[in-house]
Design an enzyme around this catalytic site. Structure first.
Site, PDB file in Angstrom:
ATOM      1  N   HIS A  15       0.925  -1.083   0.002  1.00 25.51           N
ATOM      2  CA  HIS A  15       0.032   0.074  -0.115  1.00 25.51           C
ATOM      3  C   HIS A  15       0.814   1.283   0.151  1.00 25.51           C
ATOM      4  O   HIS A  15       2.273   1.244   0.506  1.00 25.51           O
ATOM      5  CB  HIS A  15      -1.109  -0.026   1.227  1.00 25.51           C
ATOM      6  N   THR A  27       2.389  -0.432  12.308  1.00 24.04           N
ATOM      7  CA  THR A  27       0.968  -0.219  11.942  1.00 24.04           C
ATOM      8  C   THR A  27       0.563  -1.603  11.595  1.00 24.04           C
ATOM      9  O   THR A  27       0.661  -2.020  10.552  1.00 24.04           O
ATOM     10  CB  THR A  27       0.799   0.557  10.835  1.00 24.04           C
ATOM     11  N   GLY A  28      -0.033  -2.138  12.462  1.00 19.57           N
ATOM     12  CA  GLY A  28      -0.862  -3.592  12.221  1.00 19.57           C
ATOM     13  C   GLY A  28      -2.091  -3.388  11.608  1.00 19.57           C
ATOM     14  O   GLY A  28      -2.416  -3.222  10.785  1.00 19.57           O
ATOM     15  N   ARG A  64      -5.783   1.271   4.220  1.00 20.16           N
ATOM     16  CA  ARG A  64      -4.651   1.746   3.369  1.00 20.16           C
ATOM     17  C   ARG A  64      -4.445   1.052   2.032  1.00 20.16           C
ATOM     18  O   ARG A  64      -4.034   1.271   1.151  1.00 20.16           O
ATOM     19  CB  ARG A  64      -3.544   1.825   4.303  1.00 20.16           C
ATOM     20  N   GLU A  86      -1.877  -7.038   7.809  1.00 21.22           N
ATOM     21  CA  GLU A  86      -0.729  -6.865   8.511  1.00 21.22           C
ATOM     22  C   GLU A  86      -0.394  -7.414   9.826  1.00 21.22           C
ATOM     23  O   GLU A  86      -1.633  -7.855  10.447  1.00 21.22           O
ATOM     24  CB  GLU A  86      -0.179  -5.395   8.660  1.00 21.22           C
ATOM     25  N   TRP A  87       0.778  -7.925  10.342  1.00 24.28           N
ATOM     26  CA  TRP A  87       0.837  -8.402  11.409  1.00 24.28           C
ATOM     27  C   TRP A  87       0.355  -7.607  12.742  1.00 24.28           C
ATOM     28  O   TRP A  87       0.316  -6.304  12.671  1.00 24.28           O
ATOM     29  CB  TRP A  87       2.477  -8.231  11.614  1.00 24.28           C
ATOM     30  N   TYR A  89       0.500  -6.146  16.078  1.00 27.79           N
ATOM     31  CA  TYR A  89       1.752  -5.717  16.881  1.00 27.79           C
ATOM     32  C   TYR A  89       1.300  -5.792  18.391  1.00 27.79           C
ATOM     33  O   TYR A  89       2.188  -5.330  19.104  1.00 27.79           O
ATOM     34  CB  TYR A  89       2.328  -4.511  16.463  1.00 27.79           C
TER      35      TYR A  89
END
Length: 200
Positions: A15, A27-28, A64, A86-87, A89
């Protein structure tokens, strides 16, 4: 060896930029929008990806990635896939590496992981699920997702252990491709941002 059903290539699209990515904040699953830089980057992806015809387009459900996919021209055909998030966090969400190292000066994500978030093994399992899905596709595939997730996915594509992903930097709005060398999976392009050159 009989030819199996498999994609010709998988195009990985990270992104565009966000305020948090530009600040180096982890940023997860926080749903941060693209900033103005990210919007401009996504527009360049539209031109870069225009020559491709994809049999399947998958996108993380986080905004995003969705916005990048939409501006690039693929939202109408894309399927949202939660495995491309995403992961997560955990307690380190929104923190920079420097801030985390104020607590633990030897910390690194790939060895230490996160508190109250996902393990690297859990991220790798999601990446493996995406790979299993796309390997059944004949033709090209596009994945719109996130930096750490795509790095893990790439090393799992070549059947390597997930911690190897620490060595694969990935810029916002970058293009990478996974394909084949004879019968074995290969990485044929990595972290290409040539389409961003000359951007204001």
């Amino acid at each position: 060896m009989a030819e199996e059903s498999r994609p010709r290539q998988i195009v990985l699209v990270r992104h565009g930029a966000t305020d948090w990515s530009e600040a180096g904040r982890h940023t997860g699953w926080t749903d941060i929008p693209l900033n103005n830089d990210g919007l401009r980057q996504a527009a360049t992806l539209a031109r870069r990806l225009a020559p491709h015809t994809f049999e399947l387009v998958l996108c993380s459900p986080l905004q995003r990635a969705v916005s990048t996919c939409r501006i690039a021209g693929y939202r109408d055909v894309a399927e949202l896939d939660a495995d491309l998030r995403e992961w997560s966090y955990g307690d380190y969400e929104g923190m920079t590496t420097a801030q985390i190292r104020e607590r633990d000066r030897h910390w690194n994500l790939w060895d230490e992981g996160v508190l109250n978030g996902e393990t690297l093994a859990e991220v790798a399992a999601r990446a493996d699920a995406v790979i299993a899905r796309v390997r059944a596709v004949e033709g090209d595939v596009a994945l719109f997702a996130h930096g750490h997730l795509l790095r893990v996915l790439a090393v799992r594509w070549i059947a390597q252990h997930a911690p190897l992903a620490r060595h694969f930097n990935l810029s916002t709005a970058s293009i990478s491709t996974l394909a084949w060398e004879h019968d074995w999976p290969s990485i044929t392009l990595w972290n290409d941002v040539s389409h961003l050159r000359g951007q204001g």
